[in-house]
Enzyme design. Structure first.
Site, PDB file in Angstrom:
ATOM      1  N   ARG A  40      -2.381  -1.909  -3.723  1.00 41.89           N
ATOM      2  CA  ARG A  40      -3.604  -1.149  -3.514  1.00 41.89           C
ATOM      3  C   ARG A  40      -3.547   0.101  -4.401  1.00 41.89           C
ATOM      4  NH1 ARG A  40      -5.200   3.228   0.905  1.00 41.89           N
ATOM      5  NH2 ARG A  40      -7.389   3.392   0.327  1.00 41.89           N
TER       6      ARG A  40
ATOM      7  N   GLU B 277      -8.053  -4.826   5.131  1.00 38.91           N
ATOM      8  CA  GLU B 277      -7.953  -4.532   3.700  1.00 38.91           C
ATOM      9  C   GLU B 277      -6.818  -5.304   3.037  1.00 38.91           C
ATOM     10  OE1 GLU B 277      -8.527  -0.278   4.999  1.00 38.91           O
ATOM     11  OE2 GLU B 277      -9.232  -0.091   2.935  1.00 38.91           O
TER      12      GLU B 277
ATOM     13  N   HIS C 283     -12.928   2.860  -0.500  1.00 33.71           N
ATOM     14  CA  HIS C 283     -12.936   1.883   0.605  1.00 33.71           C
ATOM     15  C   HIS C 283     -13.573   0.556   0.167  1.00 33.71           C
ATOM     16  CE1 HIS C 283     -13.025   5.307   3.844  1.00 33.71           C
ATOM     17  NE2 HIS C 283     -11.785   4.888   3.653  1.00 33.71           N
TER      18      HIS C 283
ATOM     19  N   ASN D  19       0.874  -1.168   0.000  1.00 37.21           N
ATOM     20  CA  ASN D  19       0.000   0.000   0.000  1.00 37.21           C
ATOM     21  C   ASN D  19       0.915   1.221   0.000  1.00 37.21           C
ATOM     22  OD1 ASN D  19      -1.815   2.039   0.479  1.00 37.21           O
ATOM     23  ND2 ASN D  19      -2.865   0.994   2.168  1.00 37.21           N
TER      24      ASN D  19
ATOM     25  N   ARG E  39     -11.823  15.755   6.612  1.00 37.55           N
ATOM     26  CA  ARG E  39     -12.626  16.068   5.431  1.00 37.55           C
ATOM     27  C   ARG E  39     -14.069  16.353   5.825  1.00 37.55           C
ATOM     28  NH1 ARG E  39     -11.185  10.787   2.263  1.00 37.55           N
ATOM     29  NH2 ARG E  39      -9.293  10.610   3.492  1.00 37.55           N
TER      30      ARG E  39
END
Ligand code: ADP
Length: 368
Positions: free
Chosen positions: A64, A354, A153, A7, A214
């Site tokens: 990823r 993940e 996601h 990742n 955010r």
């Protein structure tokens, strides 16, 4: 099969080496390119990874990749053509795709004989029907500039929805699950029979739920107003809405633990931040109950979802009429199932993974 999952972020590389579902090694190379950081550049970082792990018998590297645009509904083996396609998507994900590309380029160079597979955050959401991805804007503009909902996601929502169905013994092809991924970034997803049918993030990971820094959903006029009336340049508005908004914007803290502490101490800004955060989750749960025509399960995951009984309780408070309740003691202990016995809608806490999902998708793609 042995799979190395990478990742690659702009200044970090997270890695995990799997053999089947077992983790053989994992680590994080941080502050790449910074003075005193772990590595000078991505190539040096990956060389460190390779020196740290035993790559004997490595079957593949799984990367990823945040943005797969409209092209990819599944993990895909990387060749020159695919690399160019991911490069072409950089304008859609300027903060994320370049880092993944440098990771891929270096891994291909250092491990030329090992298949490299891209796993996209957007892929799981390719099953959302057209009316769930189109924005009601000028269609010619949308088409020309690739403006639509993509969703993110995806590996986490896919993994957690599947685990929840397994945990509850729900039929995989019919289970209706609302997944709430609440980490630094946060998104909700409606999953029907293992397929995403709605999600809260949009063209970018900016819309939907309130996040650490955010804003989540805002009226686009906020941007026009800040530009035209307040006179802020567009870059500054983007920075404000992505780095200084969300919990950070409302409470001055992006970490939910700190927000909860300040709230417990009676800080009104932290209290409002917490309330806005939980209310937004509730609004999406209501929306997705309607989209799915009811739900078998609601599942919380990621840092906040797995660890905050307060957020879980507040987000689903007052929904007993809809068959949604939480058992306070089970919630406090973060048990896997936190709804009471016999509840119509089961409420769960399922840790996301993940990297494991990426490794499994890579394996499935190569065995195809
Ligand atoms: P990322 O999205 O970067 O992978 P995580 O999934 O680890 O992040 O989530 C990070 C968030 O989880 C932070 O806001 C952190 O405060 C929150 N978190 C972690 N532990 C707790 C806890 N015990 N209570 C409340 N929030 C928590």
């Amino acid at each position: 099969m042995k799979i190395l999952v990478l990742n690659s972020g702009s200044s970090s590389v997270k890695y995990r080496l799997f053999n089947g579902t077992d983790t053989l090694a994992k680590g994080l190379i941080e502050r790449i390119g910074e003075s005193g950081g772990d590595a000078g550049d991505h190539e040096a970082a990956l060389q460190q990874v390779m020196a740290a792990v035993d790559l004997d018998g490595l079957g593949a590297v799984g990367h990823r990749v945040v943005h797969g645009g409209s092209e990819f509904g599944r993990a895909t083996v990387i060749d020159d053509e695919l690399f160019a396609v991911i490069e072409g998507l950089v304008p859609l994900a300027p903060l994320h795709n370049p880092a993944a590309l440098s990771g891929i380029a270096v891994a291909r160079k250092l491990l030329p004989d090992v298949p490299q597979v891209a796993v996209f955050d957007t892929a799981f959401h390719q099953t959302i029907p057209p009316d769930g991805v189109a924005y009601a804007i000028d269609a010619s503009l949308a088409k020309r500039w690739q403006i639509r909902r993509y969703g993110f996601h995806g590996t986490s929502h896919a993994y957690v929805a599947r685990k929840t169905a397994e945990l509850l013994g729900l039929p995989a092809d019919r289970a209706r699950v609302i997944t709430l991924h609440l980490g630094n970034g946060a998104s909700a997803c409606a999953v029907s029979g293992g397929r995403s049918v709605a999600t809260s993030m949009g063209m970018s990971p900016q819309s939907g739920l309130v996040m650490g820094t955010r804003s989540g959903d805002v009226d686009p006029t906020v941007i026009f107003h800040l530009h035209r009336v307040a006179g802020l340049p567009i870059e500054e508005i983007e920075r404000s809405l992505t780095r200084f908004a969300g919990l950070q914007g409302l409470a001055g803290e992006n970490d939910m633990r700190t927000v909860q502490q300040h709230r417990a101490d009676g800080d009104p800004a932290a209290t409002l931040a917490f309330d806005v955060y939980c209310r937004r989750i509730k609004e999406y749960v209501g929306t997705y109950l309607a989209v799915l025509g009811g739900a078998d399960a609601i599942v919380f995951t990621a840092g906040v979802g797995e660890n905050s009984p307060e957020v879980r309780a507040a987000s689903l408070a007052g929904l007993a009429e809809l068959g949604i309740t939480i058992d306070a003691a089970r919630n406090e202990r973060s048990e896997r199932i936190i709804s009471p016995e016999g509840a119509r809608v089961r409420v769960c806490v399922v840790p996301t993974d993940e990297e494991l999902e990426i490794a499994q998708q890579v394996t499935a793609e190569l065995q195809k």
